[in-house]
Design a protein around this motif. Structure first.
Motif, mmCIF file in Angstrom:
data_model
loop_
_atom_site.group_PDB
_atom_site.id
_atom_site.type_symbol
_atom_site.label_atom_id
_atom_site.label_comp_id
_atom_site.label_asym_id
_atom_site.label_seq_id
_atom_site.Cartn_x
_atom_site.Cartn_y
_atom_site.Cartn_z
ATOM 1 N N GLU A 62 -5.521 6.665 -4.529
ATOM 2 C CA GLU A 62 -5.337 7.149 -3.155
ATOM 3 C C GLU A 62 -5.909 6.192 -2.124
ATOM 4 O O GLU A 62 -5.313 5.941 -1.083
ATOM 5 C CB GLU A 62 -5.973 8.539 -3.000
ATOM 6 C CG GLU A 62 -5.152 9.619 -3.673
ATOM 7 C CD GLU A 62 -5.910 10.940 -3.798
ATOM 8 O OE1 GLU A 62 -5.394 11.839 -4.487
ATOM 9 O OE2 GLU A 62 -7.027 11.054 -3.231
ATOM 10 N N GLU B 250 -3.638 3.255 -1.733
ATOM 11 C CA GLU B 250 -2.457 3.622 -0.952
ATOM 12 C C GLU B 250 -2.783 3.666 0.543
ATOM 13 O O GLU B 250 -2.056 3.134 1.382
ATOM 14 C CB GLU B 250 -1.956 4.983 -1.442
ATOM 15 C CG GLU B 250 -0.609 5.346 -0.869
ATOM 16 C CD GLU B 250 0.051 6.476 -1.654
ATOM 17 O OE1 GLU B 250 -0.661 7.155 -2.447
ATOM 18 O OE2 GLU B 250 1.251 6.681 -1.472
ATOM 19 N N LYS B 251 -3.925 4.283 0.841
ATOM 20 C CA LYS B 251 -4.340 4.418 2.239
ATOM 21 C C LYS B 251 -4.516 3.032 2.882
ATOM 22 O O LYS B 251 -4.074 2.790 4.002
ATOM 23 C CB LYS B 251 -5.680 5.171 2.275
ATOM 24 C CG LYS B 251 -5.823 6.077 3.476
ATOM 25 C CD LYS B 251 -6.942 7.101 3.299
ATOM 26 C CE LYS B 251 -8.322 6.501 3.460
ATOM 27 N NZ LYS B 251 -9.411 7.373 3.002
ATOM 28 N N LYS C 213 0.640 -7.628 -1.328
ATOM 29 C CA LYS C 213 -0.125 -6.508 -0.759
ATOM 30 C C LYS C 213 -1.334 -6.179 -1.627
ATOM 31 O O LYS C 213 -2.400 -5.850 -1.132
ATOM 32 C CB LYS C 213 0.764 -5.262 -0.652
ATOM 33 C CG LYS C 213 2.015 -5.460 0.170
ATOM 34 C CD LYS C 213 1.701 -5.610 1.654
ATOM 35 C CE LYS C 213 2.976 -5.702 2.458
ATOM 36 N NZ LYS C 213 3.036 -6.928 3.268
ATOM 37 N N LYS D 199 -1.227 1.335 3.536
ATOM 38 C CA LYS D 199 -0.528 1.972 4.663
ATOM 39 C C LYS D 199 -1.051 1.473 6.005
ATOM 40 O O LYS D 199 -0.315 1.386 6.979
ATOM 41 C CB LYS D 199 -0.686 3.499 4.579
ATOM 42 C CG LYS D 199 0.356 4.112 3.665
ATOM 43 C CD LYS D 199 0.660 5.558 4.042
ATOM 44 C CE LYS D 199 1.764 6.102 3.167
ATOM 45 N NZ LYS D 199 1.310 7.287 2.409
ATOM 46 N N LEU D 200 -2.347 1.136 6.048
ATOM 47 C CA LEU D 200 -2.926 0.604 7.289
ATOM 48 C C LEU D 200 -2.487 -0.835 7.547
ATOM 49 O O LEU D 200 -2.824 -1.424 8.567
ATOM 50 C CB LEU D 200 -4.460 0.615 7.187
ATOM 51 C CG LEU D 200 -5.164 1.944 7.385
ATOM 52 C CD1 LEU D 200 -6.650 1.801 7.044
ATOM 53 C CD2 LEU D 200 -4.994 2.419 8.828
ATOM 54 N N PHE E 211 3.144 2.241 -7.641
ATOM 55 C CA PHE E 211 3.702 1.750 -6.370
ATOM 56 C C PHE E 211 4.870 0.798 -6.642
ATOM 57 O O PHE E 211 4.739 -0.419 -6.464
ATOM 58 C CB PHE E 211 2.641 0.993 -5.564
ATOM 59 C CG PHE E 211 1.367 1.749 -5.344
ATOM 60 C CD1 PHE E 211 1.355 2.914 -4.574
ATOM 61 C CD2 PHE E 211 0.168 1.295 -5.881
ATOM 62 C CE1 PHE E 211 0.164 3.606 -4.360
ATOM 63 C CE2 PHE E 211 -1.021 1.986 -5.668
ATOM 64 C CZ PHE E 211 -1.021 3.143 -4.917
#
Ligand code: ADP
Ligand code: ZN
Ligand code: ZN
Length: 766
Positions: free
Chosen positions: A453, A456-457, A578, A460-461, A546
């Motif tokens: 998590e 992922e966070k 990424k 996303k930023l 992902f």
């Protein structure tokens, strides 16, 4: 007949020889210490080095065949450095001499002087000898240091100079282009080239995600595009812009160092606190006075980004990289340039330290704590200690730097042997927030849900993630669920690692590979299962979770040379990658502003290695890898562990090197480990196990009788008891007096081959 009074006797070290002694030869002419010669040794013609002037021995000596060069490349200081290394690391003298020379026969060069300033009395290139005649030596040196002239060498052999690359270009005008009838993908290609002017076919395909080269090829055939082979332009190389001004904290350190510019300075600066920029400012001062700088880094992997920064900070300076991944001819050229005094900044790994570079004014050792400075293959030596000694012999200041100093060196800095300076703030970004993830009671021990998590966070930023895994491969070992048999390498006593991508089992020590067997060789059961994990497995898990994210793996399997490394780094810089999954390779010295999260998947593996310095190594690795985070954006680091209470975890979490040091140094004192002793490891090797055990026992007894001022531990079977097909035993010694090294050497000189000695720690001021 030559008169006996004309005969000179010399002590000669034999190139490439593992022997720890020199040999007497004679010659009917005078030779200099340090000179290379040809000699006959054990029936072969070999290269030798004049290690010392001897006197007529009792026995009959052989003649030296001839000097190899008239020029003597080594100074008396260099020879003193060799002797020091031999004495302190019990290294073979011939092999230490070898370190000074590039591989292969030295090339002869013609030198020309190129006028740069109009005030020179000549305007076209002159032969070196003519220019010297015209200007006189003093004036010549002066003009050279003012950069009013430049020296160019043409070497005897043709050497490939720059990399040649093929570039696509648009020869037609925009108007003509607009009138053409093109397919959609051809148009994409043209539009892209209009914006960047030129690109390699590969760059273009990557940038446009083209599945095939056919649109490019069609355009080439129609002569709408051209493909030209060009020398890679230096200005196209990766450059990182220099900073404008040091912060007050950095300036304070810089000033303190230049005010007292001698001896050894230690910059203890947290990760990202701007040590590199402080080195740069001090280098600038040295360079402006016409001197050169040796800049040492632990591994070649650190050179691409550093070179990009140096190109940005020192435009126009002659900067070279030197390491053992380079071709022999390239190394020769750099070596000759260095010897001829044409290099301003030499960046390199430990091998660069030995180059007899002219006019050195400063030696920098960055990431001083890194174990790569210690040469693991004979001749063993610690390049940091050699750098310190070199500085002392030549009267050159040395700067060491690290965020996580080696315990022994911090101890020496605190006791006044080095001048200690600290940097505690980051000029940009902040130190990352560290968090321990307790893996106990966690079913998903590789990547727990919470870690997923967080990753992922972060993505996303728009930030990037570094995921550190202790080893490469898919699984650590393959075990039979029926009988417990673990598949091992037949040459080494080590479990084979499964590599899913290549579909093989591989030994990480000797490279032995086999296809995965279908059944157990011991019991015939088919229940073989891959256990444990490495980078490949972690990459696999992340990609499963992902599927659309670009994930890059960086380990010795995916990256095997500095070019691939540079490409990978540029992929991180451009944010194309990424998530980066990697081994130690990503833990070191890298500076990227968008890393928002670092995850250490398996911190425990590092702590529990059976070495006296494993706690310090674990602290270093955890701090260094988390230090990649938060350099431009808000950063975090998650350290996954089964031992959250361990003192290494606790101090690393608080970024508390000093706290770690205080406990560690007490333990070292109690157990008489370095810096309270010189720690020596002796490895005895033999084909047969019993042979090996007997040889170790015999050697142990000799040592006990000869090396008195020491603690000698009985021979033990090491963690890896068989390596490259040979059995091994280890004897550990703690010497409490430097003089005992000499007694140890006496025993070793009489001992047969098959013994490797590693003087692990220099013991500092002992
Ligand atoms: P270290 O070598 O201690 O890890 P660096 O020298 O790599 O630290 O600095 C970390 C980052 O901070 C780099 O991106 C660098 O460009 C930047 N930086 C360092 N000093 C300054 C400064 N005075 N002003 C602006 N940026 C700086
Ligand atoms: Zn079995
Ligand atoms: Zn092996």
């Amino acid at each position: 007949m030559k008169g006996a009074d004309k005969i000179h006797y010399y002590e000669v070290a034999i190139s490439g020889s593992p022997l720890r002694s020199t040999f007497s030869y004679h010659f009917d002419d005078e030779l200099a210490v340090g000179q290379r010669v040809a000699v006959n040794f054990a029936g072969r013609n070999v290269i030798g080095y004049i290690a010392g002037i001897g006197s007529k021995p009792q026995f009959k000596t052989k003649p030296i065949s001839k000097p190899l060069e008239n020029q003597v490349y080594l100074s008396p200081e260099d020879v003193a450095l060799i002797n020091w290394t031999v004495e302190n690391y019990l290294a073979s003298i011939g092999k230490v001499f070898d370190l000074f020379f590039p591989p292969g026969k030295l090339l002869k060069s013609n030198s020309h002087v190129i006028p740069i300033s109009p005030e020179l009395p000549f305007s076209t290139p002159l032969k070196m000898s003519d220019a010297l005649k015209l200007l006189g030596k003093e004036q010549f040196q002066k003009l050279k240091s003012q950069r009013k002239l430049k020296i160019l060498h043409s070497y005897e052999k043709k050497l490939p100079s720059k990399r040649r690359i093929k570039l696509l270009k648009l020869p037609l005008s925009i108007k003509t282009l607009e009138s053409l009838k093109l397919t959609k993908s051809q148009k994409k290609v043209i539009d892209y080239l209009l914006s960047v002017e030129k690109a390699t076919p590969r760059e273009l395909m990557n940038a446009l995600s083209l599945k095939s080269r056919s649109p490019i090829d069609t355009l080439l055939r129609k002569e709408i595009l051209t493909l030209e082979e060009v020398e890679e332009d230096e200005t196209d190389r990766w450059t990182i812009e220099a900073i404008e001004k040091l912060t007050a904290e950095q300036e304070h350190v810089r000033e303190a160092i230049v005010k007292d510019f001698s001896g050894v300075h230690y910059i203890f600066g947290l990760t990202g606190s701007g040590k590199t920029e402080v080195y740069f400012k001090i280098m600038e001062r040295v360079l402006n006075r016409g001197k050169s700088v040796i800049y040492m880094v632990p591994e070649v992997s650190l050179t691409p980004q550093l070179m990009a920064r140096i190109r940005g900070a020192f435009p126009g300076r002659e900067v070279r990289v030197y390491h053992s991944y380079m071709s022999p001819s390239k190394r020769q050229r750099i070596w000759l340039d260095a010897v001829n005094g044409e290099i301003d900044i030499l960046v390199g790994t430990r091998s660069a330290l030995w180059i007899p570079i002219q006019n050195t004014g400063l030696i920098i050792v960055d990431e001083e704590h890194d174990s790569s400075f210690y040469q693991q293959t004979p001749p063993h030596y610690d390049a940091v200690e050699v750098a310190i000694k070199k500085g002392k012999l030549y009267g050159i200041p040395v700067i060491l730097g690290s965020a996580t100093p080696r315990v022994e060196r911090y101890f020496r800095a605190k006791s006044g042997e080095f001048k200690l300076h600290s940097l505690v703030n980051r000029p940009v970004g902040q130190l990352p927030e560290l968090e321990i993830r307790d893996l106990r009671n966690n079913k998903d021990y590789i990547i727990p849900r919470k870690t997923f998590e967080e990753i992922e966070k972060t993505v996303k930023l728009g930030h990037q993630v570094f995921v550190f895994v202790h080893r490469k491969g898919f699984s650590n070992y393959v075990v039979c669920a029926n009988c417990g048999n673990i598949l091992k390498c037949p040459n080494c006593d080590i479990s084979l690692t499964y590599h899913k991508h290549d579909g093989i089992l591989k030994c990480h020590y000797c490279g032995y590979t086999i296809p995965p067997p279908t059944k157990c060789e011991r019991c015939g059961s088919k229940a073989l299962s891959a256990r444990g994990f490495g980078t490949e497995r972690v990459e696999h898990e992340l990609q499963k979770r992902f599927p659309d994210l670009s994930i890059m793996r960086m380990d010795r399997e995916t990256i095997s040379n500095p070019n691939q490394y540079e490409k990978a780094l540029r992929k991180i810089e451009s944010k194309e990658a990424k998530i980066v999954v990697g081994t130690k390779m990503i833990a070191k010295g890298l500076d990227f502003p968008s890393i928002g999260l670092v995850v250490v998947i398996d911190a425990d593996r590092i702590i529990n290695l059976p070495n006296y310095d494993s706690a310090e190594n674990a602290f270093q690795l955890i701090s260094q890898i988390s230090g990649r985070s938060g350099r431009g954006v808000h950063g975090r680091a998650i350290i996954q562990t089964f031992e959250p209470e361990h003192r290494v975890m606790k101090t690393a979490l608080e970024n508390d090197y000093k706290g770690f040091f205080e406990t560690e140094i007490e333990i070292r004192k109690l157990l008489k480990y370095p810096p309270f002793s010189i720690f020596v490891e002796i490895i005895v090797e033999a084909e047969k196990e019993i042979q090996c055990q007997n040889a170790a026992k015999e050697l142990y007894e000799k040592l006990v009788n000869t090396v008195k001022g020491s603690e000698i531990l009985e021979p033990v079977t090491p963690a890896v008891k068989k390596l490259f097909g040979k059995f091994r035993m280890k004897i550990h010694l703690k010497l409490f007096d430097r003089g005992e090294l000499r007694n140890l050497l006496k025993v070793l000189q009489k001992n047969p081959a098959g013994v490797d000695v590693i003087v692990n720690s220099n013991g500092g001021s002992l």
